[in-house]
Design an enzyme around this catalytic site. Structure first.
Site, PDB file in Angstrom:
ATOM      1  CE1 TYR A  29     -13.251  40.537  48.324  1.00 54.34           C
ATOM      2  CE2 TYR A  29     -14.461  39.586  50.152  1.00 54.34           C
ATOM      3  CZ  TYR A  29     -13.371  40.272  49.669  1.00 54.34           C
ATOM      4  OH  TYR A  29     -12.410  40.704  50.543  1.00 54.34           O
ATOM      5  CG  HIS A  30     -21.153  40.820  44.880  1.00 55.42           C
ATOM      6  ND1 HIS A  30     -21.914  41.822  45.456  1.00 55.42           N
ATOM      7  CD2 HIS A  30     -21.018  39.864  45.835  1.00 55.42           C
ATOM      8  CE1 HIS A  30     -22.210  41.487  46.699  1.00 55.42           C
ATOM      9  NE2 HIS A  30     -21.677  40.306  46.956  1.00 55.42           N
ATOM     10  N   PRO A  31     -18.035  39.454  41.233  1.00 51.32           N
ATOM     11  CG  PRO A  31     -16.317  37.911  40.854  1.00 51.32           C
ATOM     12  CD  PRO A  31     -17.111  38.559  41.958  1.00 51.32           C
ATOM     13  CG  ASP A  42     -16.762  43.272  42.302  1.00 46.38           C
ATOM     14  OD1 ASP A  42     -17.717  42.655  42.820  1.00 46.38           O
ATOM     15  OD2 ASP A  42     -15.642  43.377  42.845  1.00 46.38           O
ATOM     16  CG  HIS A  43     -22.242  45.080  43.745  1.00 46.35           C
ATOM     17  ND1 HIS A  43     -23.058  43.989  43.967  1.00 46.35           N
ATOM     18  CD2 HIS A  43     -22.882  45.838  42.829  1.00 46.35           C
ATOM     19  CE1 HIS A  43     -24.137  44.100  43.213  1.00 46.35           C
ATOM     20  NE2 HIS A  43     -24.048  45.212  42.520  1.00 46.35           N
TER      21      HIS A  43
END
Length: 550
Positions: free
Chosen positions: A466-468, A292-293
């Site tokens: 919110y970048h899984p 994630d980020h």
């Protein structure tokens, strides 16, 4: 009920798949648990903080207590709605850097280098610079996905780019074109003042071509003799099977796709046995490699009334809403992320590893303002964290949420990178371009200076962007940790593919909606046995990246 292809998930990649397969004359069923995307809170870009916090539109996932963040449980929103996360995201459009995809290729995702994916980015785009410059020779025209830019008429938005220039960074006219590195305008998936989601771009045209949308909860893939035969679903109080004559394709997100594989008997054998699930294919990598980020909000008070805070009250929101409802204009017609930057954290980093989102108000994603009065903020975070987590089963019951543990901030590099992010951001905000506007630092606050103090702030305030991704990693068939091969076929079974952000070998540089749609576009061609010719365009790299940070 049956079709040639059964796709699980009407999200970014699933919608693209449905359209391209229907366009080719294939029969398609798309299974989606979520409901309608037609509400104004989804479609008004300026209302983006609402749908991702609404159980009606979001699966509501949270991480397990994160051990390196003091046991905090972070939100992990995933779209439970037509269009998936493209219907609840921030509408930011970032392809990622060319070298991200070359890394995929070098790690075993043959055929996924930048030369291979650039034609698909072009095919999916209908790019509108809107008179704000850009790099048309690298962009696409006439594709399903409208990509536009905001008006950038707020002086703070312009000050951010100028401050970057004053700090010695390049200015780029199009970070999705020849040169990502630098400060410049943001692209957004907004068209004529409204969100342009994957549902609008792809799914509705697919339905017009005969694809079917089935509202149901996917429970598992039905496998017989090592071949996917269909998908077991629950709907209307009944459990039934939707049969696939050719293939099942999971496009259910980097959280739900590995969950479905494991519930179907595909995953780490010992973990499946713990939950009484018969092993069909022992694939150790299913659910692993979760990435994630993370980001921080560096917030400043503004000394002039130039921010969006004037709308952050009931009369202001009503005025913005009315403008948008009746004319699709005004502040509500933009996501307000109109300036961006991609920079390198230090000399010796080959291409950008820090991303900025600039916002002309000091506010959280959940809509809570940091302080009364005017302000602005930069969302900043490293792009390539070495930390890795996992998605695992909580039980063998499909109704139970999976366990999600990112293992955030588990390496010394993570802490070093975030300290650099804060200090570099402070330097940018101290430039002359912000002198007419910048007041006191809201957070971290001027007193937070030492490494220990910064680490305490990071531990308490860092949030997911919110970048899984990465939980069904793509690689060669002989790679024991690969889950799918370079054609997105699940290794060890037949008739089953995964096509969403879970197949990323490593997270890309920037927001993930565009790369997720790319996966749907490209995998559709693998399914259909075709390929766009590669394009050997060479991206810009800082000529002295080995010795200079900017």
């Amino acid at each position: 009920m049956q079709a040639d292809y059964v796709i699980v998930g009407a999200g970014s990649a699933g919608c693209a798949l449905a359209f391209r397969l229907a366009e080719a004359g294939k029969s398609v069923i798309v299974i989606e648990h979520g409901g309608s995307d037609r509400g104004p809170l989804i479609n008004m870009p300026g209302a983006l903080s609402y749908p991702m916090n609404m159980p009606r539109y979001d699966w509501g996932y949270r991480t397990e207590p994160e051990p390196h963040l003091g046991g905090r449980r972070l939100a992990c929103p995933r779209g439970k709605v037509i269009g998936g996360s493209s219907s609840i995201n921030g509408m930011i459009y970032v392809r990622g850097h060319a070298l991200d995809y070359d890394h995929w290729r070098d790690q075993g995702a043959d055929g996924w280098g930048y030369a291979d994916v650039l034609p698909y980015f072009r095919r999916m785009e209908d790019w509108h610079a809107g008179g704000h410059g850009g790099d048309a020779s690298w962009r696409g025209q006439g594709g399903p996905l409208h990509v536009t830019r905001g008006r950038r008429d707020n002086p703070l938005v312009q000050a951010f780019v100028e401050a970057g220039r004053q700090a010695g960074y390049p200015v780029t006219d199009d970070y999705n074109g020849h040169r990502q590195e630098g400060f410049g305008p943001f692209d957004m998936t907004v068209w004529q003042g409204a969100r342009w989601s994957a549902a609008k771009a792809y799914l509705r045209p697919a339905l017009a071509r005969g694809a079917q949308l089935v509202r149901a909860f996917a429970r598992r893939v039905v496998l017989r003799d090592g071949k996917a035969m269909g998908v077991e679903v629950a709907r209307g109080g009944r459990v039934e099977v939707i049969a696939a004559r050719a293939e099942v394709i999971l496009a259910a997100s980097s959280i739900n796709s590995p969950k479905l594989l494991m519930l179907s008997g595909i995953g780490p054998a010992a973990h499946l046995a713990e939950h009484g699930i018969a092993v069909v294919a022992d694939r150790a990598g299913v659910g692993q490699n979760l990435q994630d980020h993370l980001e921080l909000y560096i917030q400043m008070a503004a000394t002039q009334p130039v921010s969006l805070a004037k709308y952050w009250n009931l009369p202001g929101k009503a005025w913005v809403g009315a403008q948008w409802l009746f004319a699709r204009t005004g502040p509500g017609a933009s996501n307000q992320f109109e300036s961006a930057a991609f920079i390198r954290s230090q000399a010796g980093v080959q291409y950008p590893d820090i991303q900025y989102h600039f916002l002309p108000i000091a506010v959280r994603y959940d809509g809570q303002v940091a302080a009364q009065g005017h302000g602005f903020q930069a969302h900043v975070g490293p792009m390539r964290s070495p930390s890795r987590g996992a998605v695992t089963l909580r039980s063998g019951d499909p109704a139970d949420d999976p366990k999600i543990l990112f293992n955030y901030m588990s390496t010394a590099q993570d802490w070093q990178d975030f300290r650099r992010c804060i200090r570099l951001t402070r330097e940018i905000f101290a430039q002359a371009a912000f002198a007419p506007y910048a007041g006191a630092e809201i957070q971290p606050g001027a007193a937070v200076q030492s490494d220990d103090a910064l680490d305490d702030f990071i531990r308490e305030h860092v949030e997911s962007a919110y970048h899984p991704c990465g939980t069904c990693r793509m690689g060669r068939a002989d790679d024991p940790l690969a889950v799918v091969d370079p054609e997105a076929r699940v290794i060890g079974v037949s008739g089953l593919r995964v096509a969403d952000s879970s197949v990323f070998p490593r997270i890309t540089n920037g927001n993930l909606n565009a790369p997720s749609i790319l996966v749907g576009e490209k995998v559709s061609d693998h399914v259909l046995g075709r390929r766009l010719p590669p394009e050997n365009a060479q991206p810009w790299l800082h000529p002295q990246w080995e010795t200079l940070q900017r």
